[in-house]
Design a protein around this motif. Structure first.
Motif, PDB file in Angstrom:
ATOM      1  N   THR A  50      35.018  49.454  47.410  1.00  9.12           N
ATOM      2  CA  THR A  50      34.463  50.587  46.675  1.00  9.12           C
ATOM      3  C   THR A  50      33.500  50.089  45.600  1.00  9.12           C
ATOM      4  O   THR A  50      33.772  49.123  44.904  1.00  9.12           O
ATOM      5  CB  THR A  50      35.593  51.385  46.005  1.00  9.12           C
ATOM      6  OG1 THR A  50      36.517  51.771  47.008  1.00  9.12           O
ATOM      7  CG2 THR A  50      35.031  52.617  45.320  1.00  9.12           C
ATOM      8  N   ILE A  51      32.354  50.751  45.467  1.00  7.91           N
ATOM      9  CA  ILE A  51      31.328  50.319  44.517  1.00  7.91           C
ATOM     10  C   ILE A  51      31.243  51.332  43.372  1.00  7.91           C
ATOM     11  O   ILE A  51      31.126  52.529  43.592  1.00  7.91           O
ATOM     12  CB  ILE A  51      29.957  50.195  45.202  1.00  7.91           C
ATOM     13  CG1 ILE A  51      30.039  49.153  46.333  1.00  7.91           C
ATOM     14  CG2 ILE A  51      28.884  49.812  44.201  1.00  7.91           C
ATOM     15  CD1 ILE A  51      28.783  49.055  47.148  1.00  7.91           C
ATOM     16  N   CYS A 146      34.843  42.982  46.131  1.00  2.00           N
ATOM     17  CA  CYS A 146      35.654  43.948  45.395  1.00  2.00           C
ATOM     18  C   CYS A 146      35.034  44.253  44.042  1.00  2.00           C
ATOM     19  O   CYS A 146      34.235  43.469  43.524  1.00  2.00           O
ATOM     20  CB  CYS A 146      37.084  43.450  45.226  1.00  2.00           C
ATOM     21  SG  CYS A 146      37.192  41.874  44.375  1.00  2.00           S
ATOM     22  N   PRO A 147      35.368  45.411  43.455  1.00  2.00           N
ATOM     23  CA  PRO A 147      34.869  45.754  42.126  1.00  2.00           C
ATOM     24  C   PRO A 147      35.642  45.011  41.046  1.00  2.00           C
ATOM     25  O   PRO A 147      36.855  44.865  41.140  1.00  2.00           O
ATOM     26  CB  PRO A 147      35.115  47.269  42.041  1.00  2.00           C
ATOM     27  CG  PRO A 147      36.254  47.511  42.969  1.00  2.00           C
ATOM     28  CD  PRO A 147      36.138  46.498  44.064  1.00  2.00           C
ATOM     29  N   LYS A 163      31.209  46.033  38.366  1.00  2.00           N
ATOM     30  CA  LYS A 163      30.234  45.577  39.339  1.00  2.00           C
ATOM     31  C   LYS A 163      30.950  45.175  40.626  1.00  2.00           C
ATOM     32  O   LYS A 163      32.089  44.728  40.592  1.00  2.00           O
ATOM     33  CB  LYS A 163      29.471  44.361  38.796  1.00  2.00           C
ATOM     34  CG  LYS A 163      28.699  44.622  37.518  1.00  2.00           C
ATOM     35  CD  LYS A 163      27.955  43.390  37.054  1.00  2.00           C
ATOM     36  CE  LYS A 163      26.863  42.990  38.010  1.00  2.00           C
ATOM     37  NZ  LYS A 163      26.055  41.846  37.502  1.00  2.00           N
ATOM     38  N   THR A 164      30.268  45.378  41.728  1.00  2.00           N
ATOM     39  CA  THR A 164      30.807  44.909  42.999  1.00  2.00           C
ATOM     40  C   THR A 164      30.419  43.445  43.162  1.00  2.00           C
ATOM     41  O   THR A 164      29.238  43.090  43.077  1.00  2.00           O
ATOM     42  CB  THR A 164      30.253  45.736  44.167  1.00  2.00           C
ATOM     43  OG1 THR A 164      30.699  47.077  44.016  1.00  2.00           O
ATOM     44  CG2 THR A 164      30.762  45.196  45.500  1.00  2.00           C
ATOM     45  N   THR A 165      31.407  42.610  43.354  1.00  2.00           N
ATOM     46  CA  THR A 165      31.171  41.178  43.433  1.00  2.00           C
ATOM     47  C   THR A 165      31.550  40.652  44.811  1.00  2.00           C
ATOM     48  O   THR A 165      32.617  40.991  45.343  1.00  2.00           O
ATOM     49  CB  THR A 165      31.996  40.432  42.359  1.00  2.00           C
ATOM     50  OG1 THR A 165      31.551  40.850  41.071  1.00  2.00           O
ATOM     51  CG2 THR A 165      31.831  38.936  42.479  1.00  2.00           C
ATOM     52  N   ILE A 177      38.217  35.765  40.222  1.00  2.00           N
ATOM     53  CA  ILE A 177      36.861  36.263  40.423  1.00  2.00           C
ATOM     54  C   ILE A 177      36.362  36.936  39.149  1.00  2.00           C
ATOM     55  O   ILE A 177      37.031  37.816  38.605  1.00  2.00           O
ATOM     56  CB  ILE A 177      36.817  37.254  41.595  1.00  2.00           C
ATOM     57  CG1 ILE A 177      37.363  36.585  42.862  1.00  2.00           C
ATOM     58  CG2 ILE A 177      35.418  37.781  41.831  1.00  2.00           C
ATOM     59  CD1 ILE A 177      37.575  37.541  44.014  1.00  2.00           C
ATOM     60  N   ALA A 178      35.202  36.531  38.683  1.00  2.00           N
ATOM     61  CA  ALA A 178      34.487  37.142  37.553  1.00  2.00           C
ATOM     62  C   ALA A 178      35.310  37.242  36.273  1.00  2.00           C
ATOM     63  O   ALA A 178      35.393  38.304  35.652  1.00  2.00           O
ATOM     64  CB  ALA A 178      33.990  38.527  37.947  1.00  2.00           C
ATOM     65  N   PRO A 179      35.923  36.152  35.835  1.00  2.00           N
ATOM     66  CA  PRO A 179      36.594  36.203  34.525  1.00  2.00           C
ATOM     67  C   PRO A 179      35.562  36.167  33.392  1.00  2.00           C
ATOM     68  O   PRO A 179      34.378  35.917  33.627  1.00  2.00           O
ATOM     69  CB  PRO A 179      37.449  34.934  34.531  1.00  2.00           C
ATOM     70  CG  PRO A 179      36.649  33.976  35.355  1.00  2.00           C
ATOM     71  CD  PRO A 179      35.994  34.816  36.439  1.00  2.00           C
TER      72      PRO A 179
END
Length: 534
Positions: A50-51, A146-147, A163-165, A177-179
């Protein structure tokens, strides 16, 4: 007994991301050949695609609580709101100078379920810290989409965004992911962005008057109350919805075999719901009726209301049934599927159905579980399992059983397969979830982890869900921060009981020395009766 896969953004951040692992416990007797399954690595294949693009709030280091020393009165400064209010996220108000600030009450009406970037706070010591992000455990090289909640800086202004990464996991392992990385000069409370979902309702942030003694302080005004908005009337569909439990204790009339049954009011509830029980001695032989009676007596003494059995061997139905009746306990019955597969005509399967029909003490039964982790172990396909559940429903309905049916598996089996056909023939969803097999979960977080797993599974079919196995080993190897031990077992089980004890079946009553120790050296040590004082 495995942990499993997470599939929703909110669940990711609420409970971490789960892992699926086959640690090989066995429940029946002749069916299981007294051997555990081979262990595999942790597996997680997130399905979150989901975005979202909502931007809200400001990520700010929050100073220590304002001092209460008196300050010369000044004209009331004008607070600065850092962004428009569209959902009930805490409102960040900037107080540029010392003085007394008044923030008026604010009301936000949410008309549809909305996911935005919210915030949480955590106190950290001096130094560099990596916070937030999404942690996932994967079994093999894979790409995760994933978001995630993160921050962006534009012209010196830091904003929190969803954000969708797309993240490439080059090999099996645990990845965050994305810390967010932040450096603080002293003990500081840091605001970290998180994915937050709001249900329809009216949310109110009350008026706040506060005295500020420093410059450029950001005050967050949280929304503290909400009133749910009635959901719109759903459009009728071919899949029957579960009505709320009836208040009457009378047994409902027999249901047609093609319809979904209604769970009785006794399904779940109370501080403690159920305990798994297999009538085997430490050597793996069948216990006598008297030994079973003694076991069930102490399980009842511990406060449980229900027993879960897996199969019909070792005279499980007559012996456990008699003990349950004497001590006032309910039963969750089951059909176990092993390496023979889901063939409805195979003697191992047909004999279990026949044994249930012959026993027929339905006044004791709250739920029938057809298969235990059969999809995960590759013993059934989805279509085969659907067929077996349908046949079992028809067979048991012919002798008067009108209660609910389900199947149970790891969360990954629910999220990685098209389960629509199974959703049509079960009444509730069920999963086995063991936080020990998620290397990032400490015992104290086991309750949150299992609750997150349950939330994921409930979304698959849109039906109520229950955990059919959960626990923690009291001996074995450490799996990351998840270490086995008596103290750790007690901590984990207390956390699970506090979080959702009324919807879980604890595994297991006593240790199983007859099993193989497994790679984790823990398979024999899941007995948790002593945690409950028995």
């Amino acid at each position: 007994m495995k942990a499993s896969v997470m599939a929703a953004a909110a669940a990711m951040l609420a409970s971490g991301v789960s892992a699926a692992r086959n640690h090989g416990h066995r429940h029946a007797h002749a069916l299981f050949e007294k051997k555990g399954l081979e262990n595999t690595d942790d597996v997680c294949t997130p399905g979150c695609t989901t975005i979202y693009s909502t931007i809200t709030g400001e990520m700010t280091i929050v100073p220590p609580p304002p001092k209460t020393t008196s300050v010369a009165p000044e004209p009331t400064p004008e607070p600065t709101t850092t962004g428009p209010i569209t959902v009930p996220t805490p409102i960040p108000q900037t107080c540029p100078t010392p003085g007394t600030y008044t923030f008026p009450a604010t009301t936000v009406v949410v008309t549809e379920t909305t996911t935005v970037c919210g915030a949480t706070t955590t106190e950290v010591p001096e130094g560099t810290h990596t916070l937030g992000g999404v942690t996932t455990v994967v079994e093999t090289a894979t790409t995760v989409v994933c978001p995630v909640a993160t921050t962006e800086t534009h012209n010196g202004v830091v904003t929190s965004v969803i954000k969708t990464t797309t993240f490439v996991c080059p090999s099996a392992g645990t990845y965050t992911i994305a810390p967010i990385t932040t450096v603080v000069p002293s003990v500081t409370t840091v605001v970290v962005p998180v994915v937050t979902t709001y249900c329809p309702g009216t949310y109110t942030a009350p008026a706040v008057v506060t005295t500020i003694t420093e410059t450029n302080v950001v005050v967050y005004c949280p929304f503290t109350s909400s009133e749910e908005v009635p959901a719109p009337t759903p459009v009728p569909s071919s899949t029957q919805e579960l009505p709320p439990p009836a208040q009457s204790s009378e047994v409902p009339p027999p249901a047609q075999s093609s319809e979904v049954s209604t769970p009785p009011p006794s399904l779940g509830g109370g501080k403690l719901w159920a305990m798994t029980y297999t009538p085997f001695t430490p050597a793996g032989d069948c216990k006598s009726a008297n030994e079973v009676m003694d076991d069930v007596a102490v399980i009842a003494q511990a406060g449980f209301t229900t027993l879960r059995v897996y199969s019909t061997d070792c005279d499980t139905l007559p012996n456990v049934g008699a003990a349950a009746r004497k001590h006032g306990l309910r039963m969750i019955i089951g059909i176990f599927i092993g390496k023979v597969g889901c063939d409805n005509t195979h003697p191992d399967v047909a004999n279990q159905i026949s044994a249930l029909k012959e026993w027929s003490q339905w006044d004791l039964v709250d739920l029938c579980v057809v298969a235990n982790e059969a999809l995960f172990n590759g013993f059934c396909t989805v279509s085969e399992l659907t067929s077996l559940i349908t046949r079992t429903k028809t067979e048991l309905a012919s002798v008067g059983y009108t209660g609910p049916f389900t199947t149970t598996d790891i969360v990954g089996a629910w999220t990685d397969n098209d389960m629509s056909s199974i959703c049509e023939v079960i009444d509730v969803v069920a999963a086995n979830s063991h936080a020990y097999f998620n290397s990032a979960t400490q015992p104290s977080d086991a309750g949150k982890f299992v609750a997150g797993q349950l939330a994921i599974v409930e979304k698959v079919c849109g039906k109520p869900g229950y955990i059919m196995e959960t626990g923690w080993p009291k001996s074995g190897k450490c799996n990351g921060v998840a270490c086995a031990g008596k103290t750790e077992q007690h901590t984990a089980i207390e956390a699970i009981k506090t979080e959702l004890g009324s919807k879980v079946v604890f595994f297991s009553f006593r240790d199983d020395p007859w099993k193989q120790p497994g790679d984790c050296n823990c398979e024999q040590h899941w007995g948790c009766g002593t945690v409950f004082g028995v």
